[in-house]
Enzyme design. Structure first.
Site, mmCIF file in Angstrom:
data_model
loop_
_atom_site.group_PDB
_atom_site.id
_atom_site.type_symbol
_atom_site.label_atom_id
_atom_site.label_comp_id
_atom_site.label_asym_id
_atom_site.label_seq_id
_atom_site.Cartn_x
_atom_site.Cartn_y
_atom_site.Cartn_z
ATOM 1 N N HIS A 126 -35.128 -14.911 -7.967
ATOM 2 C CA HIS A 126 -35.030 -15.174 -6.518
ATOM 3 C C HIS A 126 -34.750 -13.906 -5.707
ATOM 4 O O HIS A 126 -34.862 -13.927 -4.479
ATOM 5 C CB HIS A 126 -33.925 -16.196 -6.226
ATOM 6 C CG HIS A 126 -34.198 -17.564 -6.757
ATOM 7 N ND1 HIS A 126 -35.376 -18.245 -6.496
ATOM 8 C CD2 HIS A 126 -33.460 -18.388 -7.552
ATOM 9 C CE1 HIS A 126 -35.342 -19.423 -7.104
ATOM 10 N NE2 HIS A 126 -34.202 -19.535 -7.762
ATOM 11 N N ASP A 163 -39.380 -21.478 -14.636
ATOM 12 C CA ASP A 163 -38.114 -21.988 -14.103
ATOM 13 C C ASP A 163 -38.432 -23.125 -13.124
ATOM 14 O O ASP A 163 -39.478 -23.111 -12.479
ATOM 15 C CB ASP A 163 -37.388 -20.846 -13.375
ATOM 16 C CG ASP A 163 -35.971 -21.207 -12.969
ATOM 17 O OD1 ASP A 163 -35.039 -20.844 -13.713
ATOM 18 O OD2 ASP A 163 -35.798 -21.854 -11.913
ATOM 19 N N HIS A 165 -37.275 -23.672 -10.342
ATOM 20 C CA HIS A 165 -37.290 -23.177 -8.959
ATOM 21 C C HIS A 165 -38.391 -22.120 -8.793
ATOM 22 O O HIS A 165 -38.585 -21.293 -9.688
ATOM 23 C CB HIS A 165 -35.933 -22.563 -8.607
ATOM 24 C CG HIS A 165 -34.779 -23.489 -8.797
ATOM 25 N ND1 HIS A 165 -33.980 -23.457 -9.928
ATOM 26 C CD2 HIS A 165 -34.304 -24.483 -8.010
ATOM 27 C CE1 HIS A 165 -33.050 -24.404 -9.818
ATOM 28 N NE2 HIS A 165 -33.218 -25.034 -8.671
ATOM 29 N N ASP A 244 -34.222 -24.863 -16.585
ATOM 30 C CA ASP A 244 -33.542 -25.851 -15.747
ATOM 31 C C ASP A 244 -34.442 -27.021 -15.351
ATOM 32 O O ASP A 244 -34.001 -27.916 -14.637
ATOM 33 C CB ASP A 244 -32.903 -25.189 -14.519
ATOM 34 C CG ASP A 244 -33.779 -24.130 -13.872
ATOM 35 O OD1 ASP A 244 -34.954 -23.986 -14.288
ATOM 36 O OD2 ASP A 244 -33.289 -23.437 -12.966
HETATM 37 ZN ZN LIG Z 1 -33.878 -22.161 -11.582
#
Ligand SMILES: [Zn+2]
Length: 306
Positions: A126, A163, A165, A244
């Site tokens: 991120h 991931d 996200h 995740d």
């Molecule tokens: Zn994540």
């Protein structure tokens, strides 16, 4: 020989008692590696610290200076953004986390280890060129890929991010770099609410609704990632390995299992074999339920070894 890179400093980063990114995640991975017998077939390496010059290939120099200046000096943790915390040990951990990918790239390019898995924290995907967010300070996978481009003159490098996200930081850093193919598959709508409107030829974003499940996830990878990888013919594969999206990780709702991570890794290993002399480096991103995380990492590492 599989190279396994980590550093004790990554254990010491303390994001706070209620934060999902705990040191227990690395403990669980280490224990599961030992219990699975895998620990005996890999070679351990201590990650060096990334240099300022290495970080500045992916980040603005002013941003790197800001993170160094923000590191707490008096024992008190500081909040960098709403969910990104620097404890007294965090800067050192983040430097080793970024350095792991640099060492791993060197090991692979020099023929000393391959594949490589980096068990590090804090995670990285991120972090943008000039901002920390989502638990991430330095974009570990971007620093590694930029090292491969700069140091070894590679012309086509793929970054695969599974991931749950979206890897918004990696995407921002390499947005218009034709040497990088960035493929991301992620839950949407979901944090950080990016990646569904991507507009560059080198980005393959696959937004997936909550409740997607393993079969539909695999269909989406077959439909989007794999054809793009065949066209691109990467010379090196980097993986942002977040776990995740696991069924038992209550962070998210994609419902993946160890079998899905094994399948996807096998597909990527096959791509690396066809186009990249097998070169493949994977770095831990998310995955916050220690048991499922550790089992998923073992499934992933097993598939990396083949
Ligand atoms: Zn994540």
């Amino acid at each position: 020989m599989l190279g396994f890179i980590s550093h004790p400093a990554c254990h010491d980063h303390d994001a706070g008692p209620l934060h999902p990114d705990t040191a227990e995640r690395l403990d669980a991975i280490n224990n599961q590696l030992i219990m699975s017998g895998l620990d005996y077939v890999l070679r351990h390496y201590d990650a060096p610290q990334a240099s300022r010059a290495e970080l500045e290939r992916a980040h603005d120099a002013a941003y790197v200076a800001r993170i160094f200046a923000a590191a707490p000096k008096n024992g008190e943790s500081v909040e960098i953004d709403g969910d990104t915390v620097m404890s007294p040990a965090t800067l050192t951990a983040a430097l080793h986390a970024a350095g792991a990918g640099v060492l791993g790239t060197d090991l692979i390019m020099r023929g000393e280890a391959n594949p490589v898995f980096c068990a590090v924290r804090p995670p990285g995907h991120h972090a943008t060129r000039d901002a920390a967010m989502g638990f991430c300070l330095f974009n570990n996978i971007a620093v590694a890929a930029a090292h491969a481009l700069a140091e070894y003159g590679l012309e086509r490098v793929a970054i695969l991010d599974f991931d749950v996200h979206h890897g918004n930081g990696t995407e921002e850093i390499f947005h218009s770099d034709p040497r990088i193919l960035f493929c991301s598959a992620f839950q949407h709508p979901f944090y950080p609410f990016t990646g569904h409107e991507s507009d560059s030829r080198n980005l393959v974003d696959v937004p997936l609704p909550a409740g997607t499940g393993g079969e539909a996830f695999r269909d989406a990878i077959r439909a989007h990632w794999l054809p793009a990888l065949e066209r691109f013919r990467p010379e090196f594969l980097f993986i942002s390995a977040g776990f995740d999206a696991h069924l038992l990780d209550d962070m998210s709702g994609l419902g993946l299992t160890e079998a899905d991570y094994r399948w996807l890794t096998q597909e990527l290993v096959a791509v690396a074999g066809r186009h990249a002399d097998g070169r493949i480096l994977s770095m831990l991103e998310g995955g916050y339920e220690p048991g499922p995380l550790a089992r998923s990492v073992v499934a992933h590492v097993n598939a990396l070894i083949g």
